[in-house]
Design a protein around this motif. Structure first.
Motif, short mmCIF file in Angstrom:
data_model
loop_
_atom_site.label_atom_id
_atom_site.label_comp_id
_atom_site.label_asym_id
_atom_site.label_seq_id
_atom_site.Cartn_x
_atom_site.Cartn_y
_atom_site.Cartn_z
N VAL A 18 50.75 -9.06 19.63
CA VAL A 18 50.35 -7.85 19.83
C VAL A 18 49.88 -7.14 18.46
O VAL A 18 50.63 -7.36 17.61
N THR A 19 48.80 -6.90 18.59
CA THR A 19 47.78 -6.26 17.44
C THR A 19 47.79 -4.80 17.56
O THR A 19 47.20 -4.26 18.65
N THR A 20 48.17 -3.88 16.60
CA THR A 20 47.60 -2.51 16.46
C THR A 20 47.32 -2.20 15.11
O THR A 20 47.35 -3.14 14.15
N LYS A 21 46.51 -1.15 15.08
CA LYS A 21 45.73 -0.74 13.84
C LYS A 21 46.23 0.76 13.23
O LYS A 21 46.20 1.63 14.15
N LEU A 22 46.16 0.78 11.92
CA LEU A 22 46.26 2.20 11.41
C LEU A 22 44.91 2.84 11.29
O LEU A 22 43.81 2.33 11.07
N ARG A 23 44.99 4.08 12.02
CA ARG A 23 43.95 5.00 12.10
C ARG A 23 43.04 5.15 10.55
O ARG A 23 43.74 5.31 9.64
N THR A 24 41.74 5.17 10.83
CA THR A 24 40.87 5.27 9.63
C THR A 24 41.08 6.80 8.88
O THR A 24 41.28 6.59 7.74
N GLY A 25 41.32 7.65 9.57
CA GLY A 25 41.42 8.98 8.90
C GLY A 25 42.82 9.11 8.38
O GLY A 25 43.37 10.24 7.79
N LYS A 26 43.77 8.17 8.72
CA LYS A 26 45.34 8.31 7.99
C LYS A 26 45.47 7.37 6.75
O LYS A 26 45.44 6.00 6.98
N ARG A 27 45.71 7.84 5.65
CA ARG A 27 45.74 6.92 4.44
C ARG A 27 46.74 7.46 3.70
O ARG A 27 47.00 8.46 3.77
N GLY A 28 47.33 6.80 2.69
CA GLY A 28 48.41 7.01 1.88
C GLY A 28 49.62 6.32 2.23
O GLY A 28 49.89 6.03 3.41
N TYR A 29 50.64 6.20 1.40
CA TYR A 29 51.86 5.58 1.44
C TYR A 29 52.50 6.47 2.65
O TYR A 29 53.00 5.49 3.80
N ASP A 30 53.13 7.46 2.54
CA ASP A 30 53.94 8.16 3.60
C ASP A 30 53.15 8.30 5.01
O ASP A 30 53.73 8.07 5.91
N THR A 31 51.97 8.67 4.86
CA THR A 31 50.92 8.59 5.97
C THR A 31 51.13 7.44 6.90
O THR A 31 51.21 7.41 8.00
N THR A 32 50.98 6.38 6.30
CA THR A 32 50.88 5.13 6.85
C THR A 32 52.07 4.86 7.26
O THR A 32 52.31 4.17 8.43
N LEU A 33 53.44 4.91 6.90
CA LEU A 33 54.56 4.53 7.22
C LEU A 33 54.66 5.29 8.71
O LEU A 33 55.43 4.99 9.51
#
Length: 280
Positions: A76-91
């Motif tokens: 299963v693959t999923t992806k981090l949304r383009t508009g969501k960046r940064g350490y805390d936001t990514t977690l």
């Protein structure tokens, strides 16, 4: 051993991934999506590619749980949304994806694009490395990265990306990126390998299909496999799920591969983040 739909490809970190996956872009969250993915698993798919931006992670997770197929057999693959960046936001984004999927882990987590600038990309990657180290993602990688984005990441990362997922089909060969990835042991996944059916009537493809008594879609999937890519064909039609990947009883000749390669016209059917500058 002859290749099949369940044949595996070993990534640089030792994780194995099925050589063909089902892309579920533009498949809305719905009972129909659940039924489609369950059907895909029934006919032999073991690799499902979704993303937070697709809005269907809950359907993917439900289908997996209801399929009767062991979770360990499904990649299963999923992806981090383009508009969501940064350490805390990514977690936070990763945890929300995991909750929507209803899974204890994902097999692959990708940064969906290089948009956002150098600092944001690298901060997000640090968070993805933490997700990987905690075993919540068995592998991490990127999507839509150009060679300059990969250069930057490889110069700063602790955990190397194992995959770069980009648009690839005979009309968009992306030689520079694919050669770079091959040199750095980064596996290429091909999204939109059927060019979203915009080239279905192409004369070269149709002639090759007739010669092998195959469909135009089967020819394009086979081209991708013989190029060493992991194709992610998408269909919302349950009847085409098996047909699209019925590609293991024939091979394209060197001449046919060359004919298809010569269709390259740098034709992007989708977006093109690979040309995004390093710093905005």
């Amino acid at each position: 051993m002859a290749l099949s739909l369940t044949s595996l490809y070993q990534l640089s970190n030792g994780t194995t991934v099925p050589r063909v996956g089902l892309g579920v872009y533009q498949v809305p969250e719905s009972l129909e999506a659940v039924a489609l993915i369950k059907r895909a698993l029934q006919v032999g798919y073991r690799h499902i590619d979704t993303a937070a931006a697709y809005g269907n992670e809950a359907s993917v997770g439900q289908a997996i749980r209801e399929s009767g197929v062991s979770r360990k057999e499904i990649f299963v693959t999923t992806k981090l949304r383009t508009g969501k960046r940064g350490y805390d936001t990514t977690l936070q984004e990763f945890n929300e994806s995991l909750q929507r999927l209803g899974l204890e882990y994902v097999d692959l987590y990708l940064m969906h694009s290089p948009y956002g600038g150098s600092s944001a990309r690298l901060d997000s990657w640090k968070a993805m490395e933490e997700v990987y180290q905690r075993g919540l993602a068995k592998a991490i990688g990127v999507s839509n990265f150009g060679t300059h984005h990969l250069d930057e990441l490889l110069a700063h990362c602790q955990v190397k990306p194992v995959i770069n997922q980009i648009e690839l089909h005979p009309w968009l060969v992306q030689k520079k990126i694919t050669q770079y990835c091959q040199q750095h042991n980064i596996v290429i996944e091909a999204y939109s390998p059927l060019a979203q059916a915009t080239k279905a009537e192409d004369r070269v493809v149709q002639a090759i299909a007739r010669r092998h008594q195959k469909t135009w879609a089967q020819v394009l999937v086979r081209w991708s496999l013989q190029r060493g890519f992991i194709p992610l064909p998408k269909t919302a039609n349950p009847d085409r799920l098996a047909s699209n990947v019925d590609v293991y009883d024939f091979a394209l000749s060197d001449d046919e591969m060359q004919q298809l390669d010569q269709l390259d016209s740098d034709c992007h059917i989708c977006w093109d983040p690979t040309s995004e500058p390093l710093v905005k």
